[in-house]
Design an enzyme around this catalytic site. Structure first.
Site, PDB file in Angstrom:
ATOM      1  N   GLY A  20       0.805  -1.220   0.000  1.00 60.05           N
ATOM      2  CA  GLY A  20       0.000   0.000   0.000  1.00 60.05           C
ATOM      3  C   GLY A  20       0.832   1.262   0.000  1.00 60.05           C
ATOM      4  CB  ALA A  21       4.221   1.810  -0.889  1.00 61.60           C
ATOM      5  N   GLY A  24       0.022   8.236   1.318  1.00 63.85           N
ATOM      6  CA  GLY A  24      -0.180   8.186   2.760  1.00 63.85           C
ATOM      7  C   GLY A  24       0.966   7.581   3.538  1.00 63.85           C
ATOM      8  N   GLY A  26       2.027   4.477   3.778  1.00 63.16           N
ATOM      9  CA  GLY A  26       2.889   3.544   3.067  1.00 63.16           C
ATOM     10  C   GLY A  26       3.944   4.254   2.255  1.00 63.16           C
ATOM     11  CB  SER A 137      -5.970   1.224  13.838  1.00 61.28           C
ATOM     12  OG  SER A 137      -6.777   2.305  14.243  1.00 61.28           O
ATOM     13  CE1 TYR A 163      -9.172   0.398   9.572  1.00 59.06           C
ATOM     14  CE2 TYR A 163      -9.699   1.521  11.631  1.00 59.06           C
ATOM     15  CZ  TYR A 163      -8.811   1.254  10.613  1.00 59.06           C
ATOM     16  OH  TYR A 163      -7.560   1.816  10.631  1.00 59.06           O
TER      17      TYR A 163
END
Length: 298
Positions: A20-21, A24, A26, A137, A163
């Protein structure tokens, strides 16, 4: 006396994968690792966006396709990997999105945030030389796991609770992974991190205008930058920490600040629940802890 701000030590000669880079946290994580000398592989769903992100980084950076919501993509990514992998950063995720399904029929948040990374880690583990960092998280505290209904087929679906459950699963995965690594006599460490409240585009996909407006306000008033939010991940990836460590911001309510070791909920510390989740995840994905760990690290 206040300690100096955390800085990433030299990563020269090391290889890292960051999922996920493209933006943001990542992208900020990948940028810092590459700037410190690591070879960084951006594992992304959209290769064109990944190439655009990589163009703004310095150092040795490569882009490879990975869709964590599709186990065929996960297996293809892992199957193509050769050689040593020092650090796997399981960063990619989605947050409080409307109800959906992955390509394999899993609830979208649990399937992407937990099961995709669960399969990826186990498939890549024979190559990993140093550590696996899983990004969780503070929302794990509002999550609960019903192992009999992981797909939310019997319960009313809640984007927030789903989530939270996926982020709780991230910490339970780290707990059980470290137990298995220790039992196998492996030097690899499993660590976890959370970014506090960071201003990224993660919060903008709820499909609800009221929620979106509230999160946008929080991003302006409360949040720290993506670069600051990435510091706990970088701390968990590069500092000399014991396996099973959980890093987050040191400030009030762990919302912002320099990285430090933080606590977790009672559920996230439950070894029995972690073991049962592992069994369920292995059955769902067809991926499991490699026994014995091979000597693929070169």
């Amino acid at each position: 006396m206040t300690p100096p701000p955390f800085t990433v030590p030299s990563q020269a000669g090391r290889t890292a994968v960051v999922t996920g880079a493209t933006s943001g946290l990542g992208l900020a994580t990948a940028r810092a690792l590459a700037a410190a000398g690591a070879r960084v592989v951006l594992a992304v769903r959209d290769v064109a966006r990944g190439e655009a992100a990589a163009a703004g980084l310095t150092g040795e950076v490569e882009v490879r396709r990975l869709d964590l919501a599709d186990l065929a993509s996960v297996r293809a990514f892992a199957g193509a990997w050769t050689g040593r992998l020092d650090v796997l950063v399981a960063n990619a995720g989605i947050m409080m999105v409307p109800r959906g399904r992955t390509a394999d029929g899993f609830e979208l948040q649990f399937g992407t945030n937990h099961l995709g990374h669960f399969a990826l880690t186990n498939l890549l583990l024979p190559h990993v030389a140093d550590r696996v960092v899983t990004v969780s998280s503070g929302a794990h505290r509002m999550g609960g796991l019903d192992l009999t209904d992981l797909a939310w087929e019997r319960r009313p679906y809640s984007p927030e609770r789903a989530y939270g459950a996926s982020k709780l699963a991230n910490l339970l995965f780290t707990l059980e992974l470290q137990r298995r690594l220790t039992a196998a006599g492996s030097p690899v460490r499993a660590t976890a991190a959370h970014p506090g409240w960071s201003a990224t585009n993660l919060q903008g996909h709820t499909g609800n205008r009221v929620k979106h407006a509230a999160m946008a306000l929080g991003n302006r008033v409360v949040a720290q930058s993506g670069e600051q939010g990435a510091l706990p991940t970088l701390f968990a990836a590069t500092a000399d920490l014991p396996g099973g460590s959980y890093a987050g911001p040191e400030g009030a309510f762990e919302l912002r600040g320099q990285p430090t070791l933080v606590g977790r909920s009672r559920a996230a510390s439950d070894p029995g629940l972690a073991a049962r989740l592992w069994t369920a995840s292995a059955e769902l994905t067809g991926a499991d802890f490699p026994t014995p760990l091979s000597a693929a690290r070169v």
